[in-house]
Enzyme design. Structure first.
Site, short mmCIF file in Angstrom:
data_model
loop_
_atom_site.label_atom_id
_atom_site.label_comp_id
_atom_site.label_asym_id
_atom_site.label_seq_id
_atom_site.Cartn_x
_atom_site.Cartn_y
_atom_site.Cartn_z
CG ASP A 694 -19.44 21.53 32.43
OD1 ASP A 694 -20.44 22.19 32.79
OD2 ASP A 694 -18.52 22.03 31.75
CG ASP A 737 -15.83 19.71 34.74
OD1 ASP A 737 -15.33 19.68 33.60
OD2 ASP A 737 -16.42 20.71 35.20
#
Length: 813
Positions: A694, A737
């Protein structure tokens, strides 16, 4: 002093350990992502067994489950606490209310936990990490529901036999698929649009009342049109008082518009996904309508042939043609569906046309018309190629001012306000149709003129062919037996063609369906070779998708350059069908040049775009004729729609496993891939690895630039990852994300090298607005770290967390 120093050092070491040790995981992920498992884990964190579960749907928020709570006397809010909710808490001795909502596009849940002593920090942490997974599952369930409804639509529409039931079934199922709007279908019947509503009788709106842009673009131009202002005739006659925008989708067959689908919404624009689904529904509707009307026309053709046979028998039995003119014209009016007909025969003595019979006129009017004998030399000015349809001549009202036409036209008064131009296929009061009567060798015998069709429609090719057959019987009664053999063959071919195209609306096992169609066509019509070639847009070539017959080379190896190679290459370039009577006379023919053959090639088109070519070969010169060309053109139209339908079906399947924002695979597909790799690796004793990553400090970018730019960053990162991994690697979006990359047949050591390379690529890449990113990564491998799906995901997630705790921009394995 020494004791104090030692104590200080020990205290410092303890503080350093506490600051840098990995934090203890405060919750566990359920093995199966579901609302029930979420409630179970959340209840454990909040130390309560009481909750309220609400379902969010089209009709608002409804209570589904009350587990151990006092009866709620409030309507819950999705965010914050209402006065009623605060009163409920105070009344029942609760301190607060922990709420969380999970929402897709049409489905959703709201969970409410009335609690006394909650640990809200742990609860919020769990909610933030679990929400993307559950929302993704809800969206997947929505797509599965959507696919099942589309399948139900195919089944329901495919079993209807009349247009009214067809349109009402379409409304019933389509409304469940397109939940944000409403759909009303309409049938073009004569000069009216007939709208079908679920609980009301049909509503009739004259086509001439429609705005010019709708008439010209939808009905005439056969184009899908989005409207931002609802037309006045729709507002006045249809129950759509709150509609703000809409989409009009034509249902067509060839150049004829059979109906429209009117989709409308309240205050929202039409979304791309809605356009895709409407395109799929309209294509399915057109296939079934086409078959329905083909069967209707087939039955009508059979009845027409029987009537024609009776007429022909009368011509043979009764020696004087004049004695049965009235009977023949009455039968002709019924067969071809025209109210007014004039029959004229050529008189070689006067070189004029003598009018010998009529139907649809008052006696006085007919007596006046009968006395007019148009000169024969004027016929050539009427029977021009520009007016020709099949072997007849259709003269529109705007060319009816010339003197020649006035000899044949009996003008009728138009209604006040009647437009000069009508949609294609509608008959104007002052149009006229001329059908020459000829002998077998083409000698002109006479003329039939007709106007005022009963259905208000310009007759299609099949209707004209029946009319022309009638004219042929009038002029060639002595060839009656031969004419009827030909008609019976035509009926057999039409029946065979209908049976051949019956399975074409199926979207499953598409290549098998095409194979079956080609085999049936070959067997029923005696063709030697038949194939479907599709266009390769990148190489500008044709390749064989399906072929049956005896080919000199393997058809799968055939590639034809458009505009250069063979008859198919030329047809693809010109976009027009070709009938080759003798292939030995064609220098660019590709195939057996030792024996003469006939060949037909017909372009396959979808919305004016070439998608391929249908090719047929038969041994012997002149073994294929115009009749074969007509039948194969009908078949090509069915195949074109079926190919486009299959493409749309594949697109819906692709959307169900693709993340809408980034374009990479979604969480649902990730689970399927991991399960598959575990089974494959177990069977072949291989390893495979997962990388979870991420973006470091992603919240900072959202706060600084806004969530829209954050979405752009996610999309750009997904493209960068997809272009940087191997062809066999699979990039997926896990949620938020976070991304997961599946590395088949990759050991942990090999995966670590790739992970470091990806980390450096991201570090060195410059994103929009001169932004630079770093990423944290976790790396886990099968079977070293785990041998099951969710434990393996849990392990790689934990390793990612370790990388984050080290300050980010790192890989942990």
């Amino acid at each position: 002093m020494i004791l104090t120093l030692v104590t200080a050092v020990v205290a410092a070491l303890i503080i350093i350990y506490l600051l840098h040790r990995p934090p203890k995981k405060e919750f566990v992920y359920p093995k199966e992502i579901s609302i029930r498992n979420f409630i179970e884990e959340a209840s454990r964190i909040l130390a309560t067994r009481s909750y309220l579960l609400y379902r969010i749907g089209e009709n608002g928020i409804t209570l589904e489950t009350n587990q151990g709570c006092p009866k709620p006397d409030f309507q819950p809010q999705l965010d914050g606490l209402s006065h009623e909710e605060e009163r409920y808490l105070k009344k029942n001795g609760f301190r607060t209310m922990a709420k969380v909502a999970f929402r897709g596009e049409r489905l959703g849940y709201l969970v409410v936990f009335p609690v006394k002593n909650p640990d809200l920090d742990r609860f919020q942490g769990f909610v933030q990490s679990y929400t993307p997974l559950l929302v993704e599952k809800i969206k997947t369930e929505e797509k599965i529901l959507e696919a099942s409804l589309i399948n139900e639509l195919n089944i329901k529409l495919g079993t209807t036999e009349d247009p009214e039931s067809f349109y009402r079934n379409l409304v019933t199922v389509a409304r469940r698929i397109l939940t944000q709007g409403r759909i009303i279908p309409a049938e073009v019947r004569g000069k009216d649009l007939i709208f079908y509503l679920l609980r009301r009788k049909e509503i009739r709106i004259p086509i001439v009342d429609l705005p010019d842009e709708i008439m010209s673009q939808v009905i005439v131009g056969q184009k899908t049109v989005e409207i931002t202002t609802i037309p006045e005739p729709f507002k006045k006659n249809l129950p759509i008082h709150h509609a703000h925008s809409g989409l009009l989708v034509p249902l067509t067959t060839g150049k004829r518009t059979l109906g429209i689908l009117f989709y409308y919404k309240r205050g929202k624009e039409i979304e791309p996904k809605e356009r895709t689904i409407l395109g799929f529904i309209s294509n399915q509707a057109m296939i079934i309508l086409d078959k329905m009307f083909a069967m209707k026309n087939l039955n009508r053709s059979i009845q027409d042939i029987i009537a024609l046979q009776k007429s022909a028998q009368a011509l043979l039995v009764i020696p004087k043609f004049e004695e049965i003119i009235d009977q023949i014209l009455k039968e002709a009016s019924r067969i071809i569906g025209f109210q007014r007909i004039i029959l004229s025969f050529y008189n070689p003595e006067t070189n004029c046309l003598d009018r010998v019979g009529s139907i649809g006129f008052e006696p006085e009017e007919w007596e006046r018309i009968r006395k007019i004998s148009p000169p024969f030399f004027r016929i050539n000015n009427l029977l021009k190629e520009e007016y020709r349809i099949s072997n007849s001549y259709y003269l529109k009202h705007n060319c009816c001012e010339i003197a020649e036409v006035k000899d044949f036209l009996v003008r009728r008064e138009k209604p006040a306000g009647y437009p000069e131009e009508l949609p294609s296929g509608l008959w104007h009061p002052n149009d006229i149709l001329l059908i020459p009567i000829r002998t077998g060798d083409g000698k002109f015998l006479g003329l039939i003129s007709a106007d005022s069709p009963l259905d208000g429609q310009v007759p299609d090719i099949s209707r004209l062919q029946v009319f022309e057959t009638f004219a042929t019987l009038l002029g060639l009664s002595f060839e009656n037996a031969e004419a009827f053999k030909k008609l019976r063959r035509l009926v057999d071919k039409l029946r065979s063609l209908y049976n051949i195209t019956a399975p074409i609306s199926s979207v499953g096992e598409f290549e098998k369906v095409l194979n079956r169609i080609l085999n049936l066509t070959k067997e029923n019509f005696g063709y030697n070779n038949i194939s479907i070639l599709l266009k390769d847009d990148e190489k500008d070539e044709l390749y064989v998708k399906v072929a049956v017959g005896d080919y000199l080379v393997d058809p799968s190896q055939i590639r034809l350059k458009i505009g250069r190679d063979g008859v198919c290459g030329m047809v693809a370039q010109e976009g027009k069908p070709k009938l080759i009577q003798n292939t030995l006379n064609i220098p660019f023919f590709i195939g057996d040049r030792d024996r003469p053959r006939s060949e037909i090639a017909i372009p396959l088109r979808s919305h004016d775009r070439l998608i391929g070519v249908l090719n047929v070969e038969k041994e012997g010169a002149n073994s294929l004729d115009e009749e074969d060309l007509t039948l194969l053109s009908i078949l090509a139209g069915h195949i074109s729609v079926a190919i486009e339908n299959a493409i749309l079906y594949e697109e819906i399947g692709r959307l169900s496993i693709t993340d809408e924002l980034t374009g990479v695979f979604n969480y649902r597909h990730l689970l399927d891939v991991i399960k598959y790799e575990i089974e494959r690796s177990r069977r072949f004793q291989h390893s495979f690895s997962l990388i979870m990553l991420d973006i470091d400090n992603f919240k900072k970018f959202n706060d600084q630039y806004g969530h829209l730019f954050g979405d752009q960053i996610l999309s750009a990162l997904a493209k960068l990852l997809a272009s940087s991994v191997r062809a066999s690697d699979i990039v997926t979006r896990y949620g938020g994300d976070e991304f997961v990359i599946v590395l088949p047949e990759t050991t942990k050591e090999q995966a670590l090298i790739l992970a470091e390379r990806l980390r450096n690529i991201v570090n060195q890449h410059t994103f929009e607005k001169n932004v630079h990113l770093t990423v944290s990564m976790g790396l886990a491998s099968y079977p070293i770290d785990s041998q099951d799906v969710f434990p393996l995901i849990d392990r790689v997630d934990h390793l990612l967390y370790i990388s984050k705790s080290k300050g980010g921009n790192a890989v942990s394995s």
